[in-house]
Scaffold this active site. Structure first.
Site, PDB file in Angstrom:
ATOM      1  N   ASP A 195      -6.946  -1.414  -4.681  1.00  0.00           N
ATOM      2  CA  ASP A 195      -8.028  -1.099  -3.746  1.00  0.00           C
ATOM      3  C   ASP A 195      -8.999  -0.089  -4.342  1.00  0.00           C
ATOM      4  OD1 ASP A 195      -6.750  -2.752  -1.885  1.00  0.00           O
ATOM      5  OD2 ASP A 195      -5.727  -1.082  -0.911  1.00  0.00           O
TER       6      ASP A 195
ATOM      7  N   ASP B 183       0.854  -1.184   0.000  1.00  0.00           N
ATOM      8  CA  ASP B 183       0.000   0.000   0.000  1.00  0.00           C
ATOM      9  C   ASP B 183       0.891   1.234   0.000  1.00  0.00           C
ATOM     10  OD1 ASP B 183      -2.445  -1.354   0.047  1.00  0.00           O
ATOM     11  OD2 ASP B 183      -2.466  -1.452   2.229  1.00  0.00           O
TER      12      ASP B 183
END
EC number: 3.4.23.36
Length: 166
Positions: free
Chosen positions: A141, A123
């Site tokens: 995401d 991330d």
């Protein structure tokens, strides 16, 4: 004989490939140029910040010892198979739902690749206000969230059309 890719929703799988390439490329850039937890401010309220997420969205089950890696990998595979079957069964003209399914598949595959290769999801997108930070996320995401929102929107639109037709 008709080509099933041209006449079904599978024709929209090109979008899955685009999402997968952008997601995996962006994650590789982060892995190559950032140290874990390194953060670079790009503009007010937005940083690039390398984080590792062994769990699911918002680090759900991140601290459960490793079994969640395989559980989430299995879930991603099942979701992708189900959505590909749904795309195969519907017309190429159902653009909104096909785009939504392609986005979810691309995002799921991007995070699946991370889980299988690294054991965690990379991330790096960090939005914040003051000291409050939204959980760090990635392109996959975003694709999953936008795809899910489009699925909901499509179901509302189609429900309205069915109700007015009867």
């Amino acid at each position: 004989m008709k080509n099933p890719i041209c006449s079904t929703g599978l024709r929209w799988l090109w979008l899955t490939v685009v999402i997968l390439i952008v997601d995996l490329s962006s994650k590789q850039l982060i892995l190559n140029h950032f140290q874990l937890y390194e953060s670079i401010p790009l503009m007010p309220y937005f940083n690039l910040a390398y984080a590792q997420n062994p769990g699911a969205a918002f680090s759900f089950l991140a601290d459960k010892g490793g079994w969640q890696r395989w559980f989430f990998a299995f879930v991603a595979i099942v979701i992708c198979v189900v959505l590909i079957v749904m795309m195969y069964r519907q017309s190429v003209n159902k653009k909104l739902s096909n785009i939504a399914y392609a986005l979810v598949i691309g995002g799921a595959l991007g995070n699946l690749c991370d889980r299988l290769v690294h054991g965690f999801v990379v991330d790096f997108i960090d939005f914040y206000v003051g000291d409050w930070h939204w959980p760090t996320f990635n392109i996959a995401d975003m694709a999953i969230c936008v795809g899910a929102a489009l699925i909901i929107l499509d179901s509302c639109i189609n429900t309205d059309k069915k109700a007015s037709a009867s």
